[in-house]
Design a protein around this motif. Sequence first.
Motif, PDB file in Angstrom:
ATOM      1  N   ILE A  94      -5.207   2.899   0.272  1.00 41.09           N
ATOM      2  CA  ILE A  94      -5.542   2.620   1.673  1.00 41.09           C
ATOM      3  C   ILE A  94      -6.845   1.833   1.767  1.00 41.09           C
ATOM      4  CG2 ILE A  94      -6.179   3.709   3.860  1.00 41.09           C
ATOM      5  CD1 ILE A  94      -4.198   5.948   3.204  1.00 41.09           C
ATOM      6  N   GLU A  95      -7.826   2.135   0.897  1.00 42.16           N
ATOM      7  CA  GLU A  95      -9.078   1.377   0.898  1.00 42.16           C
ATOM      8  C   GLU A  95      -8.835  -0.080   0.523  1.00 42.16           C
ATOM      9  OE1 GLU A  95     -11.610   3.524  -1.740  1.00 42.16           O
ATOM     10  OE2 GLU A  95     -12.494   4.757  -0.152  1.00 42.16           O
ATOM     11  N   GLN A 132      -5.177   8.636  -5.288  1.00 36.54           N
ATOM     12  CA  GLN A 132      -4.443   7.375  -5.301  1.00 36.54           C
ATOM     13  C   GLN A 132      -4.206   6.874  -3.871  1.00 36.54           C
ATOM     14  OE1 GLN A 132      -0.594   7.568  -7.153  1.00 36.54           O
ATOM     15  NE2 GLN A 132      -0.162   5.394  -6.843  1.00 36.54           N
ATOM     16  N   CYS A 133      -3.892   7.829  -2.970  1.00 33.57           N
ATOM     17  CA  CYS A 133      -3.701   7.453  -1.558  1.00 33.57           C
ATOM     18  C   CYS A 133      -4.961   6.802  -1.001  1.00 33.57           C
ATOM     19  CB  CYS A 133      -3.338   8.680  -0.729  1.00 33.57           C
ATOM     20  SG  CYS A 133      -1.709   9.370  -1.081  1.00 33.57           S
ATOM     21  N   VAL A 134      -6.114   7.407  -1.284  1.00 32.03           N
ATOM     22  CA  VAL A 134      -7.388   6.870  -0.789  1.00 32.03           C
ATOM     23  C   VAL A 134      -7.637   5.477  -1.355  1.00 32.03           C
ATOM     24  CG1 VAL A 134      -9.896   7.180  -0.827  1.00 32.03           C
ATOM     25  CG2 VAL A 134      -8.413   9.134  -0.400  1.00 32.03           C
ATOM     26  N   GLN A 135      -7.385   5.310  -2.665  1.00 29.57           N
ATOM     27  CA  GLN A 135      -7.619   4.009  -3.302  1.00 29.57           C
ATOM     28  C   GLN A 135      -6.717   2.929  -2.710  1.00 29.57           C
ATOM     29  OE1 GLN A 135      -7.023   4.800  -7.457  1.00 29.57           O
ATOM     30  NE2 GLN A 135      -8.939   5.970  -7.676  1.00 29.57           N
ATOM     31  N   CYS A 139       0.835  -1.212   0.000  1.00 30.04           N
ATOM     32  CA  CYS A 139       0.000   0.000   0.000  1.00 30.04           C
ATOM     33  C   CYS A 139       0.865   1.255   0.000  1.00 30.04           C
ATOM     34  CB  CYS A 139      -0.928  -0.034   1.208  1.00 30.04           C
ATOM     35  SG  CYS A 139      -1.794   1.534   1.520  1.00 30.04           S
ATOM     36  N   TYR A 140       1.794   1.323   0.961  1.00 36.06           N
ATOM     37  CA  TYR A 140       2.598   2.551   1.076  1.00 36.06           C
ATOM     38  C   TYR A 140       3.721   2.620   0.042  1.00 36.06           C
ATOM     39  CZ  TYR A 140       0.046   4.130   5.095  1.00 36.06           C
ATOM     40  OH  TYR A 140      -0.955   4.615   5.911  1.00 36.06           O
ATOM     41  N   LYS A 141       4.071   1.479  -0.528  1.00 30.97           N
ATOM     42  CA  LYS A 141       5.027   1.518  -1.634  1.00 30.97           C
ATOM     43  C   LYS A 141       4.394   2.202  -2.842  1.00 30.97           C
ATOM     44  CE  LYS A 141       7.897  -1.362  -4.614  1.00 30.97           C
ATOM     45  NZ  LYS A 141       8.291  -2.747  -4.983  1.00 30.97           N
ATOM     46  N   ASN A 142       3.131   1.867  -3.139  1.00 33.02           N
ATOM     47  CA  ASN A 142       2.428   2.502  -4.256  1.00 33.02           C
ATOM     48  C   ASN A 142       2.169   3.989  -3.969  1.00 33.02           C
ATOM     49  OD1 ASN A 142       2.329   0.095  -5.692  1.00 33.02           O
ATOM     50  ND2 ASN A 142       0.352  -0.509  -4.812  1.00 33.02           N
ATOM     51  N   LEU A 151      -7.137  -1.735   3.449  1.00 25.96           N
ATOM     52  CA  LEU A 151      -8.102  -1.920   4.536  1.00 25.96           C
ATOM     53  C   LEU A 151      -9.067  -3.068   4.243  1.00 25.96           C
ATOM     54  CD1 LEU A 151      -8.960  -0.748   7.261  1.00 25.96           C
ATOM     55  CD2 LEU A 151     -10.484   0.808   6.035  1.00 25.96           C
ATOM     56  N   LYS A 152      -9.413  -3.223   2.979  1.00 26.23           N
ATOM     57  CA  LYS A 152     -10.281  -4.338   2.585  1.00 26.23           C
ATOM     58  C   LYS A 152      -9.605  -5.676   2.883  1.00 26.23           C
ATOM     59  CE  LYS A 152     -12.743  -6.270  -1.382  1.00 26.23           C
ATOM     60  NZ  LYS A 152     -13.005  -6.147  -2.841  1.00 26.23           N
ATOM     61  N   THR A 153      -8.311  -5.765   2.574  1.00 27.92           N
ATOM     62  CA  THR A 153      -7.548  -6.984   2.866  1.00 27.92           C
ATOM     63  C   THR A 153      -7.492  -7.254   4.355  1.00 27.92           C
ATOM     64  OG1 THR A 153      -6.181  -6.636   0.899  1.00 27.92           O
ATOM     65  CG2 THR A 153      -5.307  -8.116   2.576  1.00 27.92           C
ATOM     66  N   LEU A 154      -7.269  -6.206   5.139  1.00 27.11           N
ATOM     67  CA  LEU A 154      -7.200  -6.372   6.593  1.00 27.11           C
ATOM     68  C   LEU A 154      -8.559  -6.809   7.159  1.00 27.11           C
ATOM     69  CD1 LEU A 154      -5.078  -3.229   7.597  1.00 27.11           C
ATOM     70  CD2 LEU A 154      -4.296  -5.576   7.210  1.00 27.11           C
ATOM     71  N   ASN A 155      -9.651  -6.294   6.608  1.00 25.47           N
ATOM     72  CA  ASN A 155     -10.986  -6.699   7.058  1.00 25.47           C
ATOM     73  C   ASN A 155     -11.245  -8.174   6.748  1.00 25.47           C
ATOM     74  OD1 ASN A 155     -11.682  -4.180   8.097  1.00 25.47           O
ATOM     75  ND2 ASN A 155     -12.519  -3.470   6.137  1.00 25.47           N
TER      76      ASN A 155
END
Length: 376
Positions: free
Chosen positions: A361-362, A356-359, A186-189, A365-369
Amino acid sequence: MSGYFSGFSFNKITDSISNAAHKTQDTLNQAIANVSDPHTKLSLKARTRYLQESFGTVGEISKLPPQYQSLERKVDALEKCLKRMLLVTRTFEVEGYDYPPNLTESISDWWSLNKDGWFSSSSKKSQKTKGDSSETFLPHSFAHAISKAAHDCNVVFKDLQEEEEGEEEDEDVINITEMFDSWSKCYKNIDLGKTEMDSIIVKEFNSKIDKLINQDFKRSHDLRKKVEISRLKFDTVRYEMKLKEQNVGLSKKTNDSSGPETELNANDAATAKENVEEAVTQDTSEKAARDQTGDAAPETQSTPNVEDSKLLEELEDEFVSNTTAAVEAMGEISECSEILSLAKLFQNFQLVYYRQCVQEIEASLKTLNELEAENS
């Protein structure tokens, strides 16, 4: 303490400035007397007038049009604001501006590169850590630092899985490994998007602001300087012609006086004499210079002639022409359309990046959920 300022006096400073001004004016007068080229002589006279205007010793200064003065203030304010913005947005040109070097983290990374890795694990893990960390020793952004930290944590749990190979899989270890992997990607992108945004802002925004300041505004300053020089020349010649006219009037009034009934008023004569003395000073200096060099004195006239009127007309035309050119140039660069376009451009670059940051992180977050749902 007061002893240090006992000899301080504002009058001394004023006298020093006044003496320096008089010396400079005397130097210019001597230079004028030794110059034969009319254009050079007029330029030196204009400099003398500028000095006189600065100290308030001469009046009758030609006023510039209100539109010109308004545009000057507008252009100066706009240039000041653009310089202020550029001073800040140049930060995008500095790598790591949002994540300054962290001494503790730097030592930790260096140690992990030169020992067996984190927590002195196996040599196989050490080779992996060295291979992954060799890409960048220090993070170049905050997002990169988070991605790098998450990646290192992911490597720790991957190595833990390899060490427990053959044994029963630990769901917690697997979930934590995937969590750190998702976090790292996520943070690499996000970091890649930030790098792209920084590059575009530097090329498309900073460079155009820099061009406006160092080319367009500089051109307006050059044109305004021409206006000032042409005004000084015009006022210089006009003032000299006025002194010649006063000289003629004084001579006629003196010649026509006969007896007490037509005696020249003392106050009028004194006033006219003061005006004439300034014009005569330069002629005296020129005569002295010709006497030293042996040059013959040219024929002069103490009254305004046709050549003086023609020169004054030419200088007036030049003054008007330069003022018109400066008004046009200042009007072009003070239009808000280009500045608005640049502001919109900057905001669009920021919007693309933050979207892009929002996309990212979303998605993370979906993976973590999903991992949380599987674990529950």
